[in-house]
Design a protein around this motif. Structure first.
Motif, PDB file in Angstrom:
ATOM      1  N   VAL A  99       0.855  -1.184   0.000  1.00 16.46           N
ATOM      2  CA  VAL A  99       0.000   0.000   0.000  1.00 16.46           C
ATOM      3  C   VAL A  99       0.895   1.239   0.000  1.00 16.46           C
ATOM      4  O   VAL A  99       1.642   1.483   0.951  1.00 16.46           O
ATOM      5  CB  VAL A  99      -0.931   0.021   1.236  1.00 16.46           C
ATOM      6  CG1 VAL A  99      -1.853   1.234   1.182  1.00 16.46           C
ATOM      7  CG2 VAL A  99      -1.740  -1.265   1.320  1.00 16.46           C
ATOM      8  N   TYR A 100       0.835   2.020  -1.078  1.00 20.53           N
ATOM      9  CA  TYR A 100       1.671   3.215  -1.220  1.00 20.53           C
ATOM     10  C   TYR A 100       0.855   4.445  -0.835  1.00 20.53           C
ATOM     11  O   TYR A 100      -0.234   4.678  -1.386  1.00 20.53           O
ATOM     12  CB  TYR A 100       2.181   3.339  -2.652  1.00 20.53           C
ATOM     13  CG  TYR A 100       2.882   2.079  -3.139  1.00 20.53           C
ATOM     14  CD1 TYR A 100       4.136   1.743  -2.656  1.00 20.53           C
ATOM     15  CD2 TYR A 100       2.258   1.223  -4.051  1.00 20.53           C
ATOM     16  CE1 TYR A 100       4.773   0.574  -3.073  1.00 20.53           C
ATOM     17  CE2 TYR A 100       2.886   0.060  -4.470  1.00 20.53           C
ATOM     18  CZ  TYR A 100       4.138  -0.266  -3.978  1.00 20.53           C
ATOM     19  OH  TYR A 100       4.765  -1.418  -4.396  1.00 20.53           O
ATOM     20  N   LEU A 101       1.375   5.204   0.121  1.00 19.39           N
ATOM     21  CA  LEU A 101       0.629   6.318   0.688  1.00 19.39           C
ATOM     22  C   LEU A 101       1.002   7.642   0.026  1.00 19.39           C
ATOM     23  O   LEU A 101       2.116   7.814  -0.494  1.00 19.39           O
ATOM     24  CB  LEU A 101       0.888   6.399   2.188  1.00 19.39           C
ATOM     25  CG  LEU A 101       0.634   5.109   2.993  1.00 19.39           C
ATOM     26  CD1 LEU A 101       0.924   5.339   4.469  1.00 19.39           C
ATOM     27  CD2 LEU A 101      -0.796   4.616   2.799  1.00 19.39           C
TER      28      LEU A 101
ATOM     29  N   THR B  10       0.357   8.535   8.241  1.00 15.76           N
ATOM     30  CA  THR B  10       0.728   7.120   8.130  1.00 15.76           C
ATOM     31  C   THR B  10       0.239   6.279   9.313  1.00 15.76           C
ATOM     32  O   THR B  10      -0.253   5.158   9.134  1.00 15.76           O
ATOM     33  CB  THR B  10       2.256   6.981   8.012  1.00 15.76           C
ATOM     34  OG1 THR B  10       2.870   7.656   9.121  1.00 15.76           O
ATOM     35  CG2 THR B  10       2.758   7.591   6.706  1.00 15.76           C
TER      36      THR B  10
ATOM     37  N   ILE C 246      -3.618   5.700   9.092  1.00 14.60           N
ATOM     38  CA  ILE C 246      -3.959   4.752   8.022  1.00 14.60           C
ATOM     39  C   ILE C 246      -3.540   3.338   8.410  1.00 14.60           C
ATOM     40  O   ILE C 246      -4.274   2.364   8.165  1.00 14.60           O
ATOM     41  CB  ILE C 246      -3.290   5.170   6.693  1.00 14.60           C
ATOM     42  CG1 ILE C 246      -3.842   6.517   6.231  1.00 14.60           C
ATOM     43  CG2 ILE C 246      -3.519   4.105   5.620  1.00 14.60           C
ATOM     44  CD1 ILE C 246      -3.163   7.089   5.013  1.00 14.60           C
TER      45      ILE C 246
ATOM     46  N   THR D 114       5.278   3.200   2.675  1.00 17.78           N
ATOM     47  CA  THR D 114       4.621   1.970   2.208  1.00 17.78           C
ATOM     48  C   THR D 114       4.173   1.122   3.386  1.00 17.78           C
ATOM     49  O   THR D 114       4.892   0.993   4.378  1.00 17.78           O
ATOM     50  CB  THR D 114       5.584   1.149   1.321  1.00 17.78           C
ATOM     51  OG1 THR D 114       6.076   1.961   0.270  1.00 17.78           O
ATOM     52  CG2 THR D 114       4.872  -0.068   0.732  1.00 17.78           C
TER      53      THR D 114
ATOM     54  N   ILE E 213      -9.050  -1.592   1.501  1.00 18.73           N
ATOM     55  CA  ILE E 213      -7.933  -0.651   1.700  1.00 18.73           C
ATOM     56  C   ILE E 213      -7.960   0.430   0.622  1.00 18.73           C
ATOM     57  O   ILE E 213      -7.627   1.599   0.883  1.00 18.73           O
ATOM     58  CB  ILE E 213      -6.588  -1.408   1.678  1.00 18.73           C
ATOM     59  CG1 ILE E 213      -6.510  -2.396   2.843  1.00 18.73           C
ATOM     60  CG2 ILE E 213      -5.421  -0.435   1.741  1.00 18.73           C
ATOM     61  CD1 ILE E 213      -5.276  -3.281   2.826  1.00 18.73           C
ATOM     62  N   LYS E 214      -8.371   0.065  -0.585  1.00 25.26           N
ATOM     63  CA  LYS E 214      -8.364   0.993  -1.722  1.00 25.26           C
ATOM     64  C   LYS E 214      -9.235   2.216  -1.462  1.00 25.26           C
ATOM     65  O   LYS E 214      -8.972   3.308  -1.983  1.00 25.26           O
ATOM     66  CB  LYS E 214      -8.853   0.236  -2.963  1.00 25.26           C
ATOM     67  CG  LYS E 214      -8.759   0.992  -4.263  1.00 25.26           C
ATOM     68  CD  LYS E 214      -8.990   0.081  -5.447  1.00 25.26           C
ATOM     69  CE  LYS E 214     -10.359  -0.585  -5.371  1.00 25.26           C
ATOM     70  NZ  LYS E 214     -10.644  -1.412  -6.562  1.00 25.26           N
TER      71      LYS E 214
ATOM     72  N   VAL F  98      -4.517   6.764   0.556  1.00 22.87           N
ATOM     73  CA  VAL F  98      -3.869   5.698  -0.211  1.00 22.87           C
ATOM     74  C   VAL F  98      -3.751   6.150  -1.665  1.00 22.87           C
ATOM     75  O   VAL F  98      -4.742   6.495  -2.304  1.00 22.87           O
ATOM     76  CB  VAL F  98      -4.676   4.379  -0.131  1.00 22.87           C
ATOM     77  CG1 VAL F  98      -4.080   3.323  -1.052  1.00 22.87           C
ATOM     78  CG2 VAL F  98      -4.718   3.881   1.300  1.00 22.87           C
TER      79      VAL F  98
ATOM     80  N   MET G  71      -1.768   0.785  -4.954  1.00 16.89           N
ATOM     81  CA  MET G  71      -1.660  -0.518  -4.294  1.00 16.89           C
ATOM     82  C   MET G  71      -1.263  -1.586  -5.305  1.00 16.89           C
ATOM     83  O   MET G  71      -1.397  -1.392  -6.515  1.00 16.89           O
ATOM     84  CB  MET G  71      -3.010  -0.926  -3.665  1.00 16.89           C
ATOM     85  CG  MET G  71      -3.481  -0.042  -2.543  1.00 16.89           C
ATOM     86  SD  MET G  71      -5.147  -0.500  -2.001  1.00 16.89           S
ATOM     87  CE  MET G  71      -4.879  -2.163  -1.440  1.00 16.89           C
TER      88      MET G  71
END
Length: 302
Positions: free
Chosen positions: A84-86, A92, A95, A136, A154-155, A160, A163
């Motif tokens: 998962v790329y923020l 952070t 999330i 991440t 999560i999406k 976010v 992903m």
């Protein structure tokens, strides 16, 4: 009329004092009758036990392989992670907590962009370049089957940016698991059908050879369970002895699979050998007794 007669019979039977010595004599007679039935079958006993042992051996070997394949599939599933790329301005810690609260999420690990960039600079030998990497989250899910559902949840979380996960590997793991489970069910059904068929034919022969004797016992008022029990015990005997023989090749299979597990550094399933042995004994005996019982209902009207 029939109901009142049965009720009267139960009431009378309830008030009859039990003679334990008589009960023991009856049990002895039933066991003796079962032994005599086995003796009457003669050489056919060897054919029946050998055939059933071959079927149960195949079942035991496939069952043991199935346990190992399930372990391999689980290990592959544990390797799968959702990356998962923020976004650069994302909170952070907030999330991470929200992701951790999602059902089926096993573990969440935060890898900051500084940590990622430090490792990449050492590997690629980069100097004086601005850090382009995002923070991440590495998300582990309890089962590979649950990855798509967790991914979709999560999406939708704010913050976010992108992903990804090894989708093809997840599909292959799921496919392998389904194949293993389906194969095991298929083998159990085939084993049950073959075993019951063999027992059915054998008990039919026994019933035919004792037809006059059974008819006389019925005319004398002998109870149905006294007639049925020796035949059921005979089927259970075939299943039990065949199971013991089927257990013998499992030690070789166990050694082979242990070497494979060591080679791939994957732990062997706990108590796998004991589970297979107990399952063989229970299933073999149950199938033998069940086959006899079905044969009695089909060929003997008691």
């Amino acid at each position: 009329m029939d109901n009142s007669r049965q009720q009267l019979k139960k009431t009378v039977k309830k008030h009859i004092p039990k003679d334990w010595l008589c009960e023991l004599r009856i049990a002895y007679r039933i066991i003796k009758e079962a032994v005599n039935d086995i003796k009457r079958t003669g050489v056919i006993n060897l054919v029946i036990i050998t055939t059933m042992a071959a079927i149960l051996t195949l079942f035991g070997v496939l069952f043991r392989f199935t346990l190992s394949l399930s372990t391999f599939a689980n290990e592959l599933g544990n390797v799968l992670e959702i990356s998962v790329y923020l976004k650069s301005n994302a909170q952070t810690s907030v999330i991470k907590d929200r992701v951790h609260d999602i059902k089926h999420v096993k573990n969440v690990k935060l890898i900051t962009k500084e940590e990622s960039w430090s490792g990449m600079k050492q590997e690629l030998g980069l100097q004086d370049v601005a850090n382009p990497l995002p923070d991440t989250l590495r998300v582990k899910v309890d089962k590979p089957d649950n990855i798509p559902a967790v991914f979709n949840q999560i999406k939708n979380i704010s913050g976010v940016e992108d992903m990804g996960y090894a989708k093809e590997l997840a599909k292959k793991v799921q496919f392998l698991t389904n194949v293993v489970n389906t194969t095991m069910v298929f083998v159990i059904i085939i084993s049950a059908a073959l075993t019951i068929t063999i027992i059915n034919n054998t008990i039919q022969l026994v019933i035919q050879s004792r037809k006059d004797e059974i008819e006389i016992m019925r005319l004398m008022g002998v109870s149905n369970w006294y007639i049925k029990t020796p035949l059921v015990m005979q089927g259970a005997f075939y299943g039990f002895v065949s199971s013991i023989i089927a257990v013998l090749p499992l030690s070789w299979v166990q050694d082979l699979l242990m070497n494979i597990h060591k080679f791939f550094l994957i732990p062997s399933p706990a108590y796998a050998q004991n589970i297979v042995i107990v399952s063989l004994l229970l299933i073999g005996t149950a199938f033998g007794a069940g086959g006899s019982f079905l044969s009695i209902k089909k060929h003997l009207q008691v």
